[in-house]
Design a protein around this motif. Sequence first.
Motif, PDB file in Angstrom:
ATOM      1  N   UNK A 281      60.183  62.076  43.133  1.00 15.03           N
ATOM      2  CA  UNK A 281      60.574  62.243  41.724  1.00 15.03           C
ATOM      3  C   UNK A 281      61.278  61.014  41.160  1.00 15.03           C
ATOM      4  N   UNK A 282      60.888  59.821  41.629  1.00 18.19           N
ATOM      5  CA  UNK A 282      61.397  58.584  41.062  1.00 18.19           C
ATOM      6  C   UNK A 282      60.482  58.194  39.895  1.00 18.19           C
ATOM      7  N   UNK A 283      61.048  58.117  38.705  1.00 18.53           N
ATOM      8  CA  UNK A 283      60.253  57.814  37.523  1.00 18.53           C
ATOM      9  C   UNK A 283      59.918  56.320  37.450  1.00 18.53           C
ATOM     10  N   UNK A 284      58.730  56.009  36.941  1.00 16.02           N
ATOM     11  CA  UNK A 284      58.267  54.628  36.790  1.00 16.02           C
ATOM     12  C   UNK A 284      58.237  54.278  35.310  1.00 16.02           C
ATOM     13  N   UNK A 285      58.887  53.186  34.932  1.00 19.19           N
ATOM     14  CA  UNK A 285      58.944  52.780  33.523  1.00 19.19           C
ATOM     15  C   UNK A 285      57.847  51.790  33.171  1.00 19.19           C
ATOM     16  N   UNK A 286      57.353  51.047  34.176  1.00 19.35           N
ATOM     17  CA  UNK A 286      56.316  50.049  33.905  1.00 19.35           C
ATOM     18  C   UNK A 286      55.520  49.806  35.182  1.00 19.35           C
ATOM     19  N   UNK A 287      54.191  49.670  35.028  1.00 19.52           N
ATOM     20  CA  UNK A 287      53.360  49.477  36.212  1.00 19.52           C
ATOM     21  C   UNK A 287      52.130  48.644  35.885  1.00 19.52           C
ATOM     22  N   UNK A 288      51.764  47.770  36.813  1.00 19.25           N
ATOM     23  CA  UNK A 288      50.548  46.963  36.708  1.00 19.25           C
ATOM     24  C   UNK A 288      49.779  47.125  38.012  1.00 19.25           C
ATOM     25  N   UNK A 289      48.780  48.016  38.016  1.00 20.83           N
ATOM     26  CA  UNK A 289      48.021  48.281  39.244  1.00 20.83           C
ATOM     27  C   UNK A 289      47.232  47.071  39.706  1.00 20.83           C
ATOM     28  N   UNK A 290      46.752  46.257  38.747  1.00 18.40           N
ATOM     29  CA  UNK A 290      45.971  45.077  39.123  1.00 18.40           C
ATOM     30  C   UNK A 290      46.824  44.084  39.907  1.00 18.40           C
ATOM     31  N   UNK A 291      48.045  43.892  39.448  1.00 21.85           N
ATOM     32  CA  UNK A 291      48.956  42.964  40.134  1.00 21.85           C
ATOM     33  C   UNK A 291      49.740  43.657  41.244  1.00 21.85           C
TER      34      UNK A 291
END
Length: 348
Positions: free
Chosen positions: A129-139
């Motif tokens: 349950x750790x929230x993610x604010x920003x993500x770039x799957x490619x990088x």
Amino acid sequence: MATLLQKSKVMKIAGLSLVVFLAACSSDQSYKRQVSGDESYLETPPLKILSIPEGMTLPLQNGEYDIPSATSTGAVGKELDIRPPLQALALLTGSRVENSAQSSKLLLENTSEYSKLWSQVNDLLVKKNYQISQKDDAARTLTTDWITWQRSDENIPYQGRYHISVAEQNYQTTLSVSNDGLKQGEKNITDPAEIQRYNVLMLNELADGLSQKQEEASQNNAKDSGALTVQSGSDNTGLAQIIVRAPYNLVWNRLPYALESVGMQVTDRTRSTGSIAVTYKGRSSSDWKALGVEEPSISEGSYKLQVGDLDNRSSLQFISEKGKPLTQSENDQMVAMLEAAFSKSTNK
């Protein structure tokens, strides 16, 4: 009567004060971070320049034993945090750690086992349950939202945000955690030691979760692995031991099933030291016949099994509770038992 009522009120007030005092003490966790004992050393007067009486001649001096002056700017007394730094844990197979003030890293062998590490990290964050604010799957990078750390040695919990990334370079895969903000209540924390402590805490959370997933996968696959070659051997001192022609990780994961097949119940095991505690109760004649081996003459009881890593092979040595290894005859019987058990596990 009035005197009795007055005494009763005094007792109630005293009791309430004691409850409030104890509640305050129970919520204050600073004692877990502070040194205890005599602090009179803090009142030690500073060194003074030696005053030479007029007319006295001193021996020649070269300054070798002069004590240099120094100004301390760090915390002292109860302000000094005595907790040891957290240690980054290399829990995954073939892993090692690198830790600095900037980031904490888990370095892994660049094998197919870690080809899905990025998706596993994401799944683990969701599970916790750790929230993610920003993500770039490619990088293969992300930034978490604020994560609250509930610790018994802090009055007010710390909150941290983290940059997490997975990168491949040459022969290794790197899981990296770095700080994107740390605060305690409304206070922003900039102390490098605290930032490093909570970077390591986050990395260990990930390493622990990934290790559990790795262990579960290994146990699920252990029963379906091929037969293993088991031979009798001896250690450097000439004591009997068993050689399994398979790497340590494979043998370690398959041992619980093989030991159970020959009547040995695992009561404790520690992978990092290769130590397994077992209790041997034997099996019936029909069970040994079904396994395809003769009934052994090994005594029932508790044994310690020491598993050794010999690169592409593994060693096993059984030691009785009296500290004696198996005799050569008993060791040969155990070889036949385990070879049959390792073969049987492939058919489950």
